[in-house]
Design an enzyme around this catalytic site. Structure first.
Site, short mmCIF file in Angstrom:
data_model
loop_
_atom_site.label_atom_id
_atom_site.label_comp_id
_atom_site.label_asym_id
_atom_site.label_seq_id
_atom_site.Cartn_x
_atom_site.Cartn_y
_atom_site.Cartn_z
N ARG A 200 -3.70 4.16 -1.38
CA ARG A 200 -4.25 2.96 -2.31
C ARG A 200 -3.60 1.50 -1.84
O ARG A 200 -2.31 1.58 -1.36
CB ARG A 200 -3.46 3.32 -3.65
CG ARG A 200 -4.16 4.34 -4.36
CD ARG A 200 -3.44 4.67 -5.65
NE ARG A 200 -2.44 5.87 -5.42
CZ ARG A 200 -1.68 5.99 -6.44
NH1 ARG A 200 -1.80 5.63 -7.68
NH2 ARG A 200 -0.80 6.97 -6.23
N ASN B 141 0.89 -1.22 -0.01
CA ASN B 141 -0.04 0.13 0.02
C ASN B 141 0.81 1.19 0.05
O ASN B 141 2.22 1.11 0.37
CB ASN B 141 -1.17 0.17 1.22
CG ASN B 141 0.04 0.09 2.54
OD1 ASN B 141 0.34 -0.68 3.18
ND2 ASN B 141 -0.09 1.38 3.00
N CYS B 142 0.31 2.33 -0.44
CA CYS B 142 0.75 3.87 -0.24
C CYS B 142 0.09 4.57 0.69
O CYS B 142 -0.68 3.96 1.60
CB CYS B 142 1.15 4.37 -1.57
SG CYS B 142 -0.46 5.03 -2.54
N VAL B 143 0.07 5.71 0.81
CA VAL B 143 -0.72 6.59 1.43
C VAL B 143 -2.25 6.41 1.65
O VAL B 143 -3.15 6.18 2.63
CB VAL B 143 -0.58 7.97 1.39
CG1 VAL B 143 -1.36 8.93 2.47
CG2 VAL B 143 0.96 8.40 1.73
#
Length: 526
Positions: A475, A471-473
């Site tokens: 998504r 994951n990112c921030v």
């Protein structure tokens, strides 16, 4: 390859999430320890200064130890198994690499064009890592070594050894393989990296000479790469490494804050390096204009519903600096608008730069206040007044341009959809669709017992269709085996997400700021 690059970019956000708090601590502590602002209360011999100085030095932890933090943080997102053990392996082998490199340079540095007897810092190309004098490879070196270790971990961690060699299995075997693999890597680094340092210094000169044009190109590229998840790779060397200044813009700016607070001269002249972080201006001033255009052009019957959607995601962009929720509400419906957004964002930043605005302005209002407005308002209020005027003008430009284009080309932005209100669907409906049935017209609603992670997993084709997840921030980034089993963007919105970005087998589910918790639940289900 694109999937691997996107996953790598997402994994880098694990340590980046620490930066916001660290930045706030540094900003506030710098404010309270600056005599130009606090007067005699900030006397270094007083208790007030000494207490805040303790907090200030603690706040520097993240920025002072960036390579080590990224070495340990990357495996959390990229290791396929035993993440904690991979973190330990990465740390041990990174330090081993530094000892290799330090010894090579101390013995043969002259052969590689390195004066190892020189003091660290400056133009020597040397630095200290965990008390090891070595070549300054910054985050690039940290990410390179961590990436090599992750690859070795994924390949060799489960290697079966004879029972009598069981002591050397698991993490021990990974470290053994890595120990010998990093010797040639250290030799190559000693040979190639001094050339890279020379090239980086030349690039710094070029980008500095490019002036406003360089600002425009950089900001445009940062925005336009967001749909591909590659924008992290563009700005990381500028923000946190030495692309334009030693140590990166964040570190250099925070270090210079006391000097900037005590000097009322032009920020652009005092800190000419601090332009790459102007990416944040479109978050503060552009997103409200976009949101207002969406609201005004929405159907009257949907205005109340759309306001409920736009208010929280716009505030998220303004205060937290996370723009993906609002950008992804129109990116896939009207990609042309996203190109316009990138053009306007670059123009806004360039105009602000021409007017003398620089600083750490990449995040949201909270971060901007801590590192800019609070400590520097007394000395540089005129610069920030200029920023406010320019920003509000561009808020109006954003609104006018987006409203015109939405109406001119009848883009189906939020509130202008032709279909009826989106409803939630059940697992039964989903499985019927998987079997060739249709979910349209079904009156059954989703089970209230289903978590968002369960709904996402079902919509991605079930756990047997999942290759890996990170994951990112905002998504959840998932690679799947069969993209044909993945539901539509509309379906993902119906189950409570902001939709998806699908590139063949790489699926990015836009969840929002709760994505770390959703990923944990998702991995438990797997």
């Amino acid at each position: 390859m694109m999937q691997k690059i996107q996953r790598f970019g997402g994994a880098m956000f694990t340590p980046v999430l620490l930066f916001a708090f660290a930045g706030i601590v540094i900003g506030i502590s710098t404010l309270f320890t600056t005599e130009a602002i606090m007067g005699g209360l900030a006397d270094p011999n007083g208790l007030w200064y000494q207490v805040w100085n303790i907090l200030l030095q603690g706040g520097w932890t993240v920025f002072n130890q960036l390579p080590l933090i990224f070495v340990v943080g990357l495996p959390i997102g990229l290791a396929k198994k035993q993440h904690a053990r991979c973190c330990m392996e990465a740390l041990v082998l990174y330090l081993t690499f530094q000892y290799f490199l330090s010894t090579i340079l101390s013995q043969w540095g002259a052969n590689f064009g390195v004066d190892f007897a020189a003091e660290v810092g400056g133009t020597s190309g040397l630095t200290m890592v965990a008390n090891i004098k070595t070549l300054d490879m910054g985050m690039i070196g940290a990410l390179m070594i961590s990436g090599i270790v992750i690859m070795l971990h994924n390949k060799f961690f489960d290697t079966k050894l004879p029972e009598w060699m069981g002591t050397f299995s698991g993490s021990s075997f990974v470290v053994i393989v890595g120990f010998f693999a990093l010797v040639p890597v250290a030799l190559l680094s000693a040979w190639l990296w001094p050339m890279v340092q020379s090239g980086m210094r030349a690039f710094q000169g070029f980008i500095s000479d490019a002036g406003a044009l360089g600002v425009w190109v950089f900001i445009f590229m940062e925005r336009i790469l967001i749909p591909f998840g590659l924008h992290h790779l563009l700005y990381f060397p500028f923000y946190y490494d030495s692309a334009v200044i030693a140590g990166g813009v964040y570190s250099a700016w925070a270090t210079q804050l006391p000097e900037l607070a005590a000097n009322s001269g032009s920020l652009k002249e005092l800190a000419p390096y601090a332009w790459p972080t102007l990416t944040g201006l479109s978050k503060i001033f552009g997103c409200p204009g976009i949101a207002l255009a969406f609201y005004v052009t929405a159907k009257d019957s949907k205005k109340k519903q759309i306001a409920g959607l736009l208010v929280p995601i716009t505030l998220t962009a303004i205060f937290c600096g996370v723009t993906e929720p609002i950008e992804f509400t129109f990116l896939f419906i009207a990609p042309a608008l996203f190109v316009v957004h990138a053009l306007l964002a670059a123009t806004l930043a360039t105009v602000a730069y021409i007017c003398g605005v620089v600083g750490v302005l990449a995040g949201g209002l909270i971060e901007m206040s801590a590192l800019n407005f609070i400590p520097l308002m007394a000395s540089h209020w005129s610069t920030y007044l200029t920023l406010l005027v320019v920003g509000l003008i561009f808020t109006g430009i954003y609104f006018v341009v987006f409203r015109f284009l939405i109406l001119k080309f009848d883009f189906k932005t939020p509130g202008r959809e032709d279909d009826e209100e989106i409803k939630f669907h059940s697992k039964k409906e989903y499985r019927e669709k998987q079997n060739g049935g249709s979910i349209e017209g079904s009156s059954e609603t989703a089970s209230h017992g289903d978590t968002l992670a369960e709904k996402i997993l079902e919509a991605l084709g079930g756990k047997d269709n999942i290759v890996d997840v990170t994951n990112c921030v905002t998504r959840l980034r998932v690679n799947v085996k069969d993209e044909n089993l993945v539901q539509s963007d509309k379906y993902f919105k119906s189950i409570g997400t902001h939709g998806i970005k699908a590139t063949k087998k790489n699926i990015q589910v836009i969840v929002g700021l709760s994505v770390p918790q959703v990923r944990d639940d998702f991995e438990h289900l797997l």
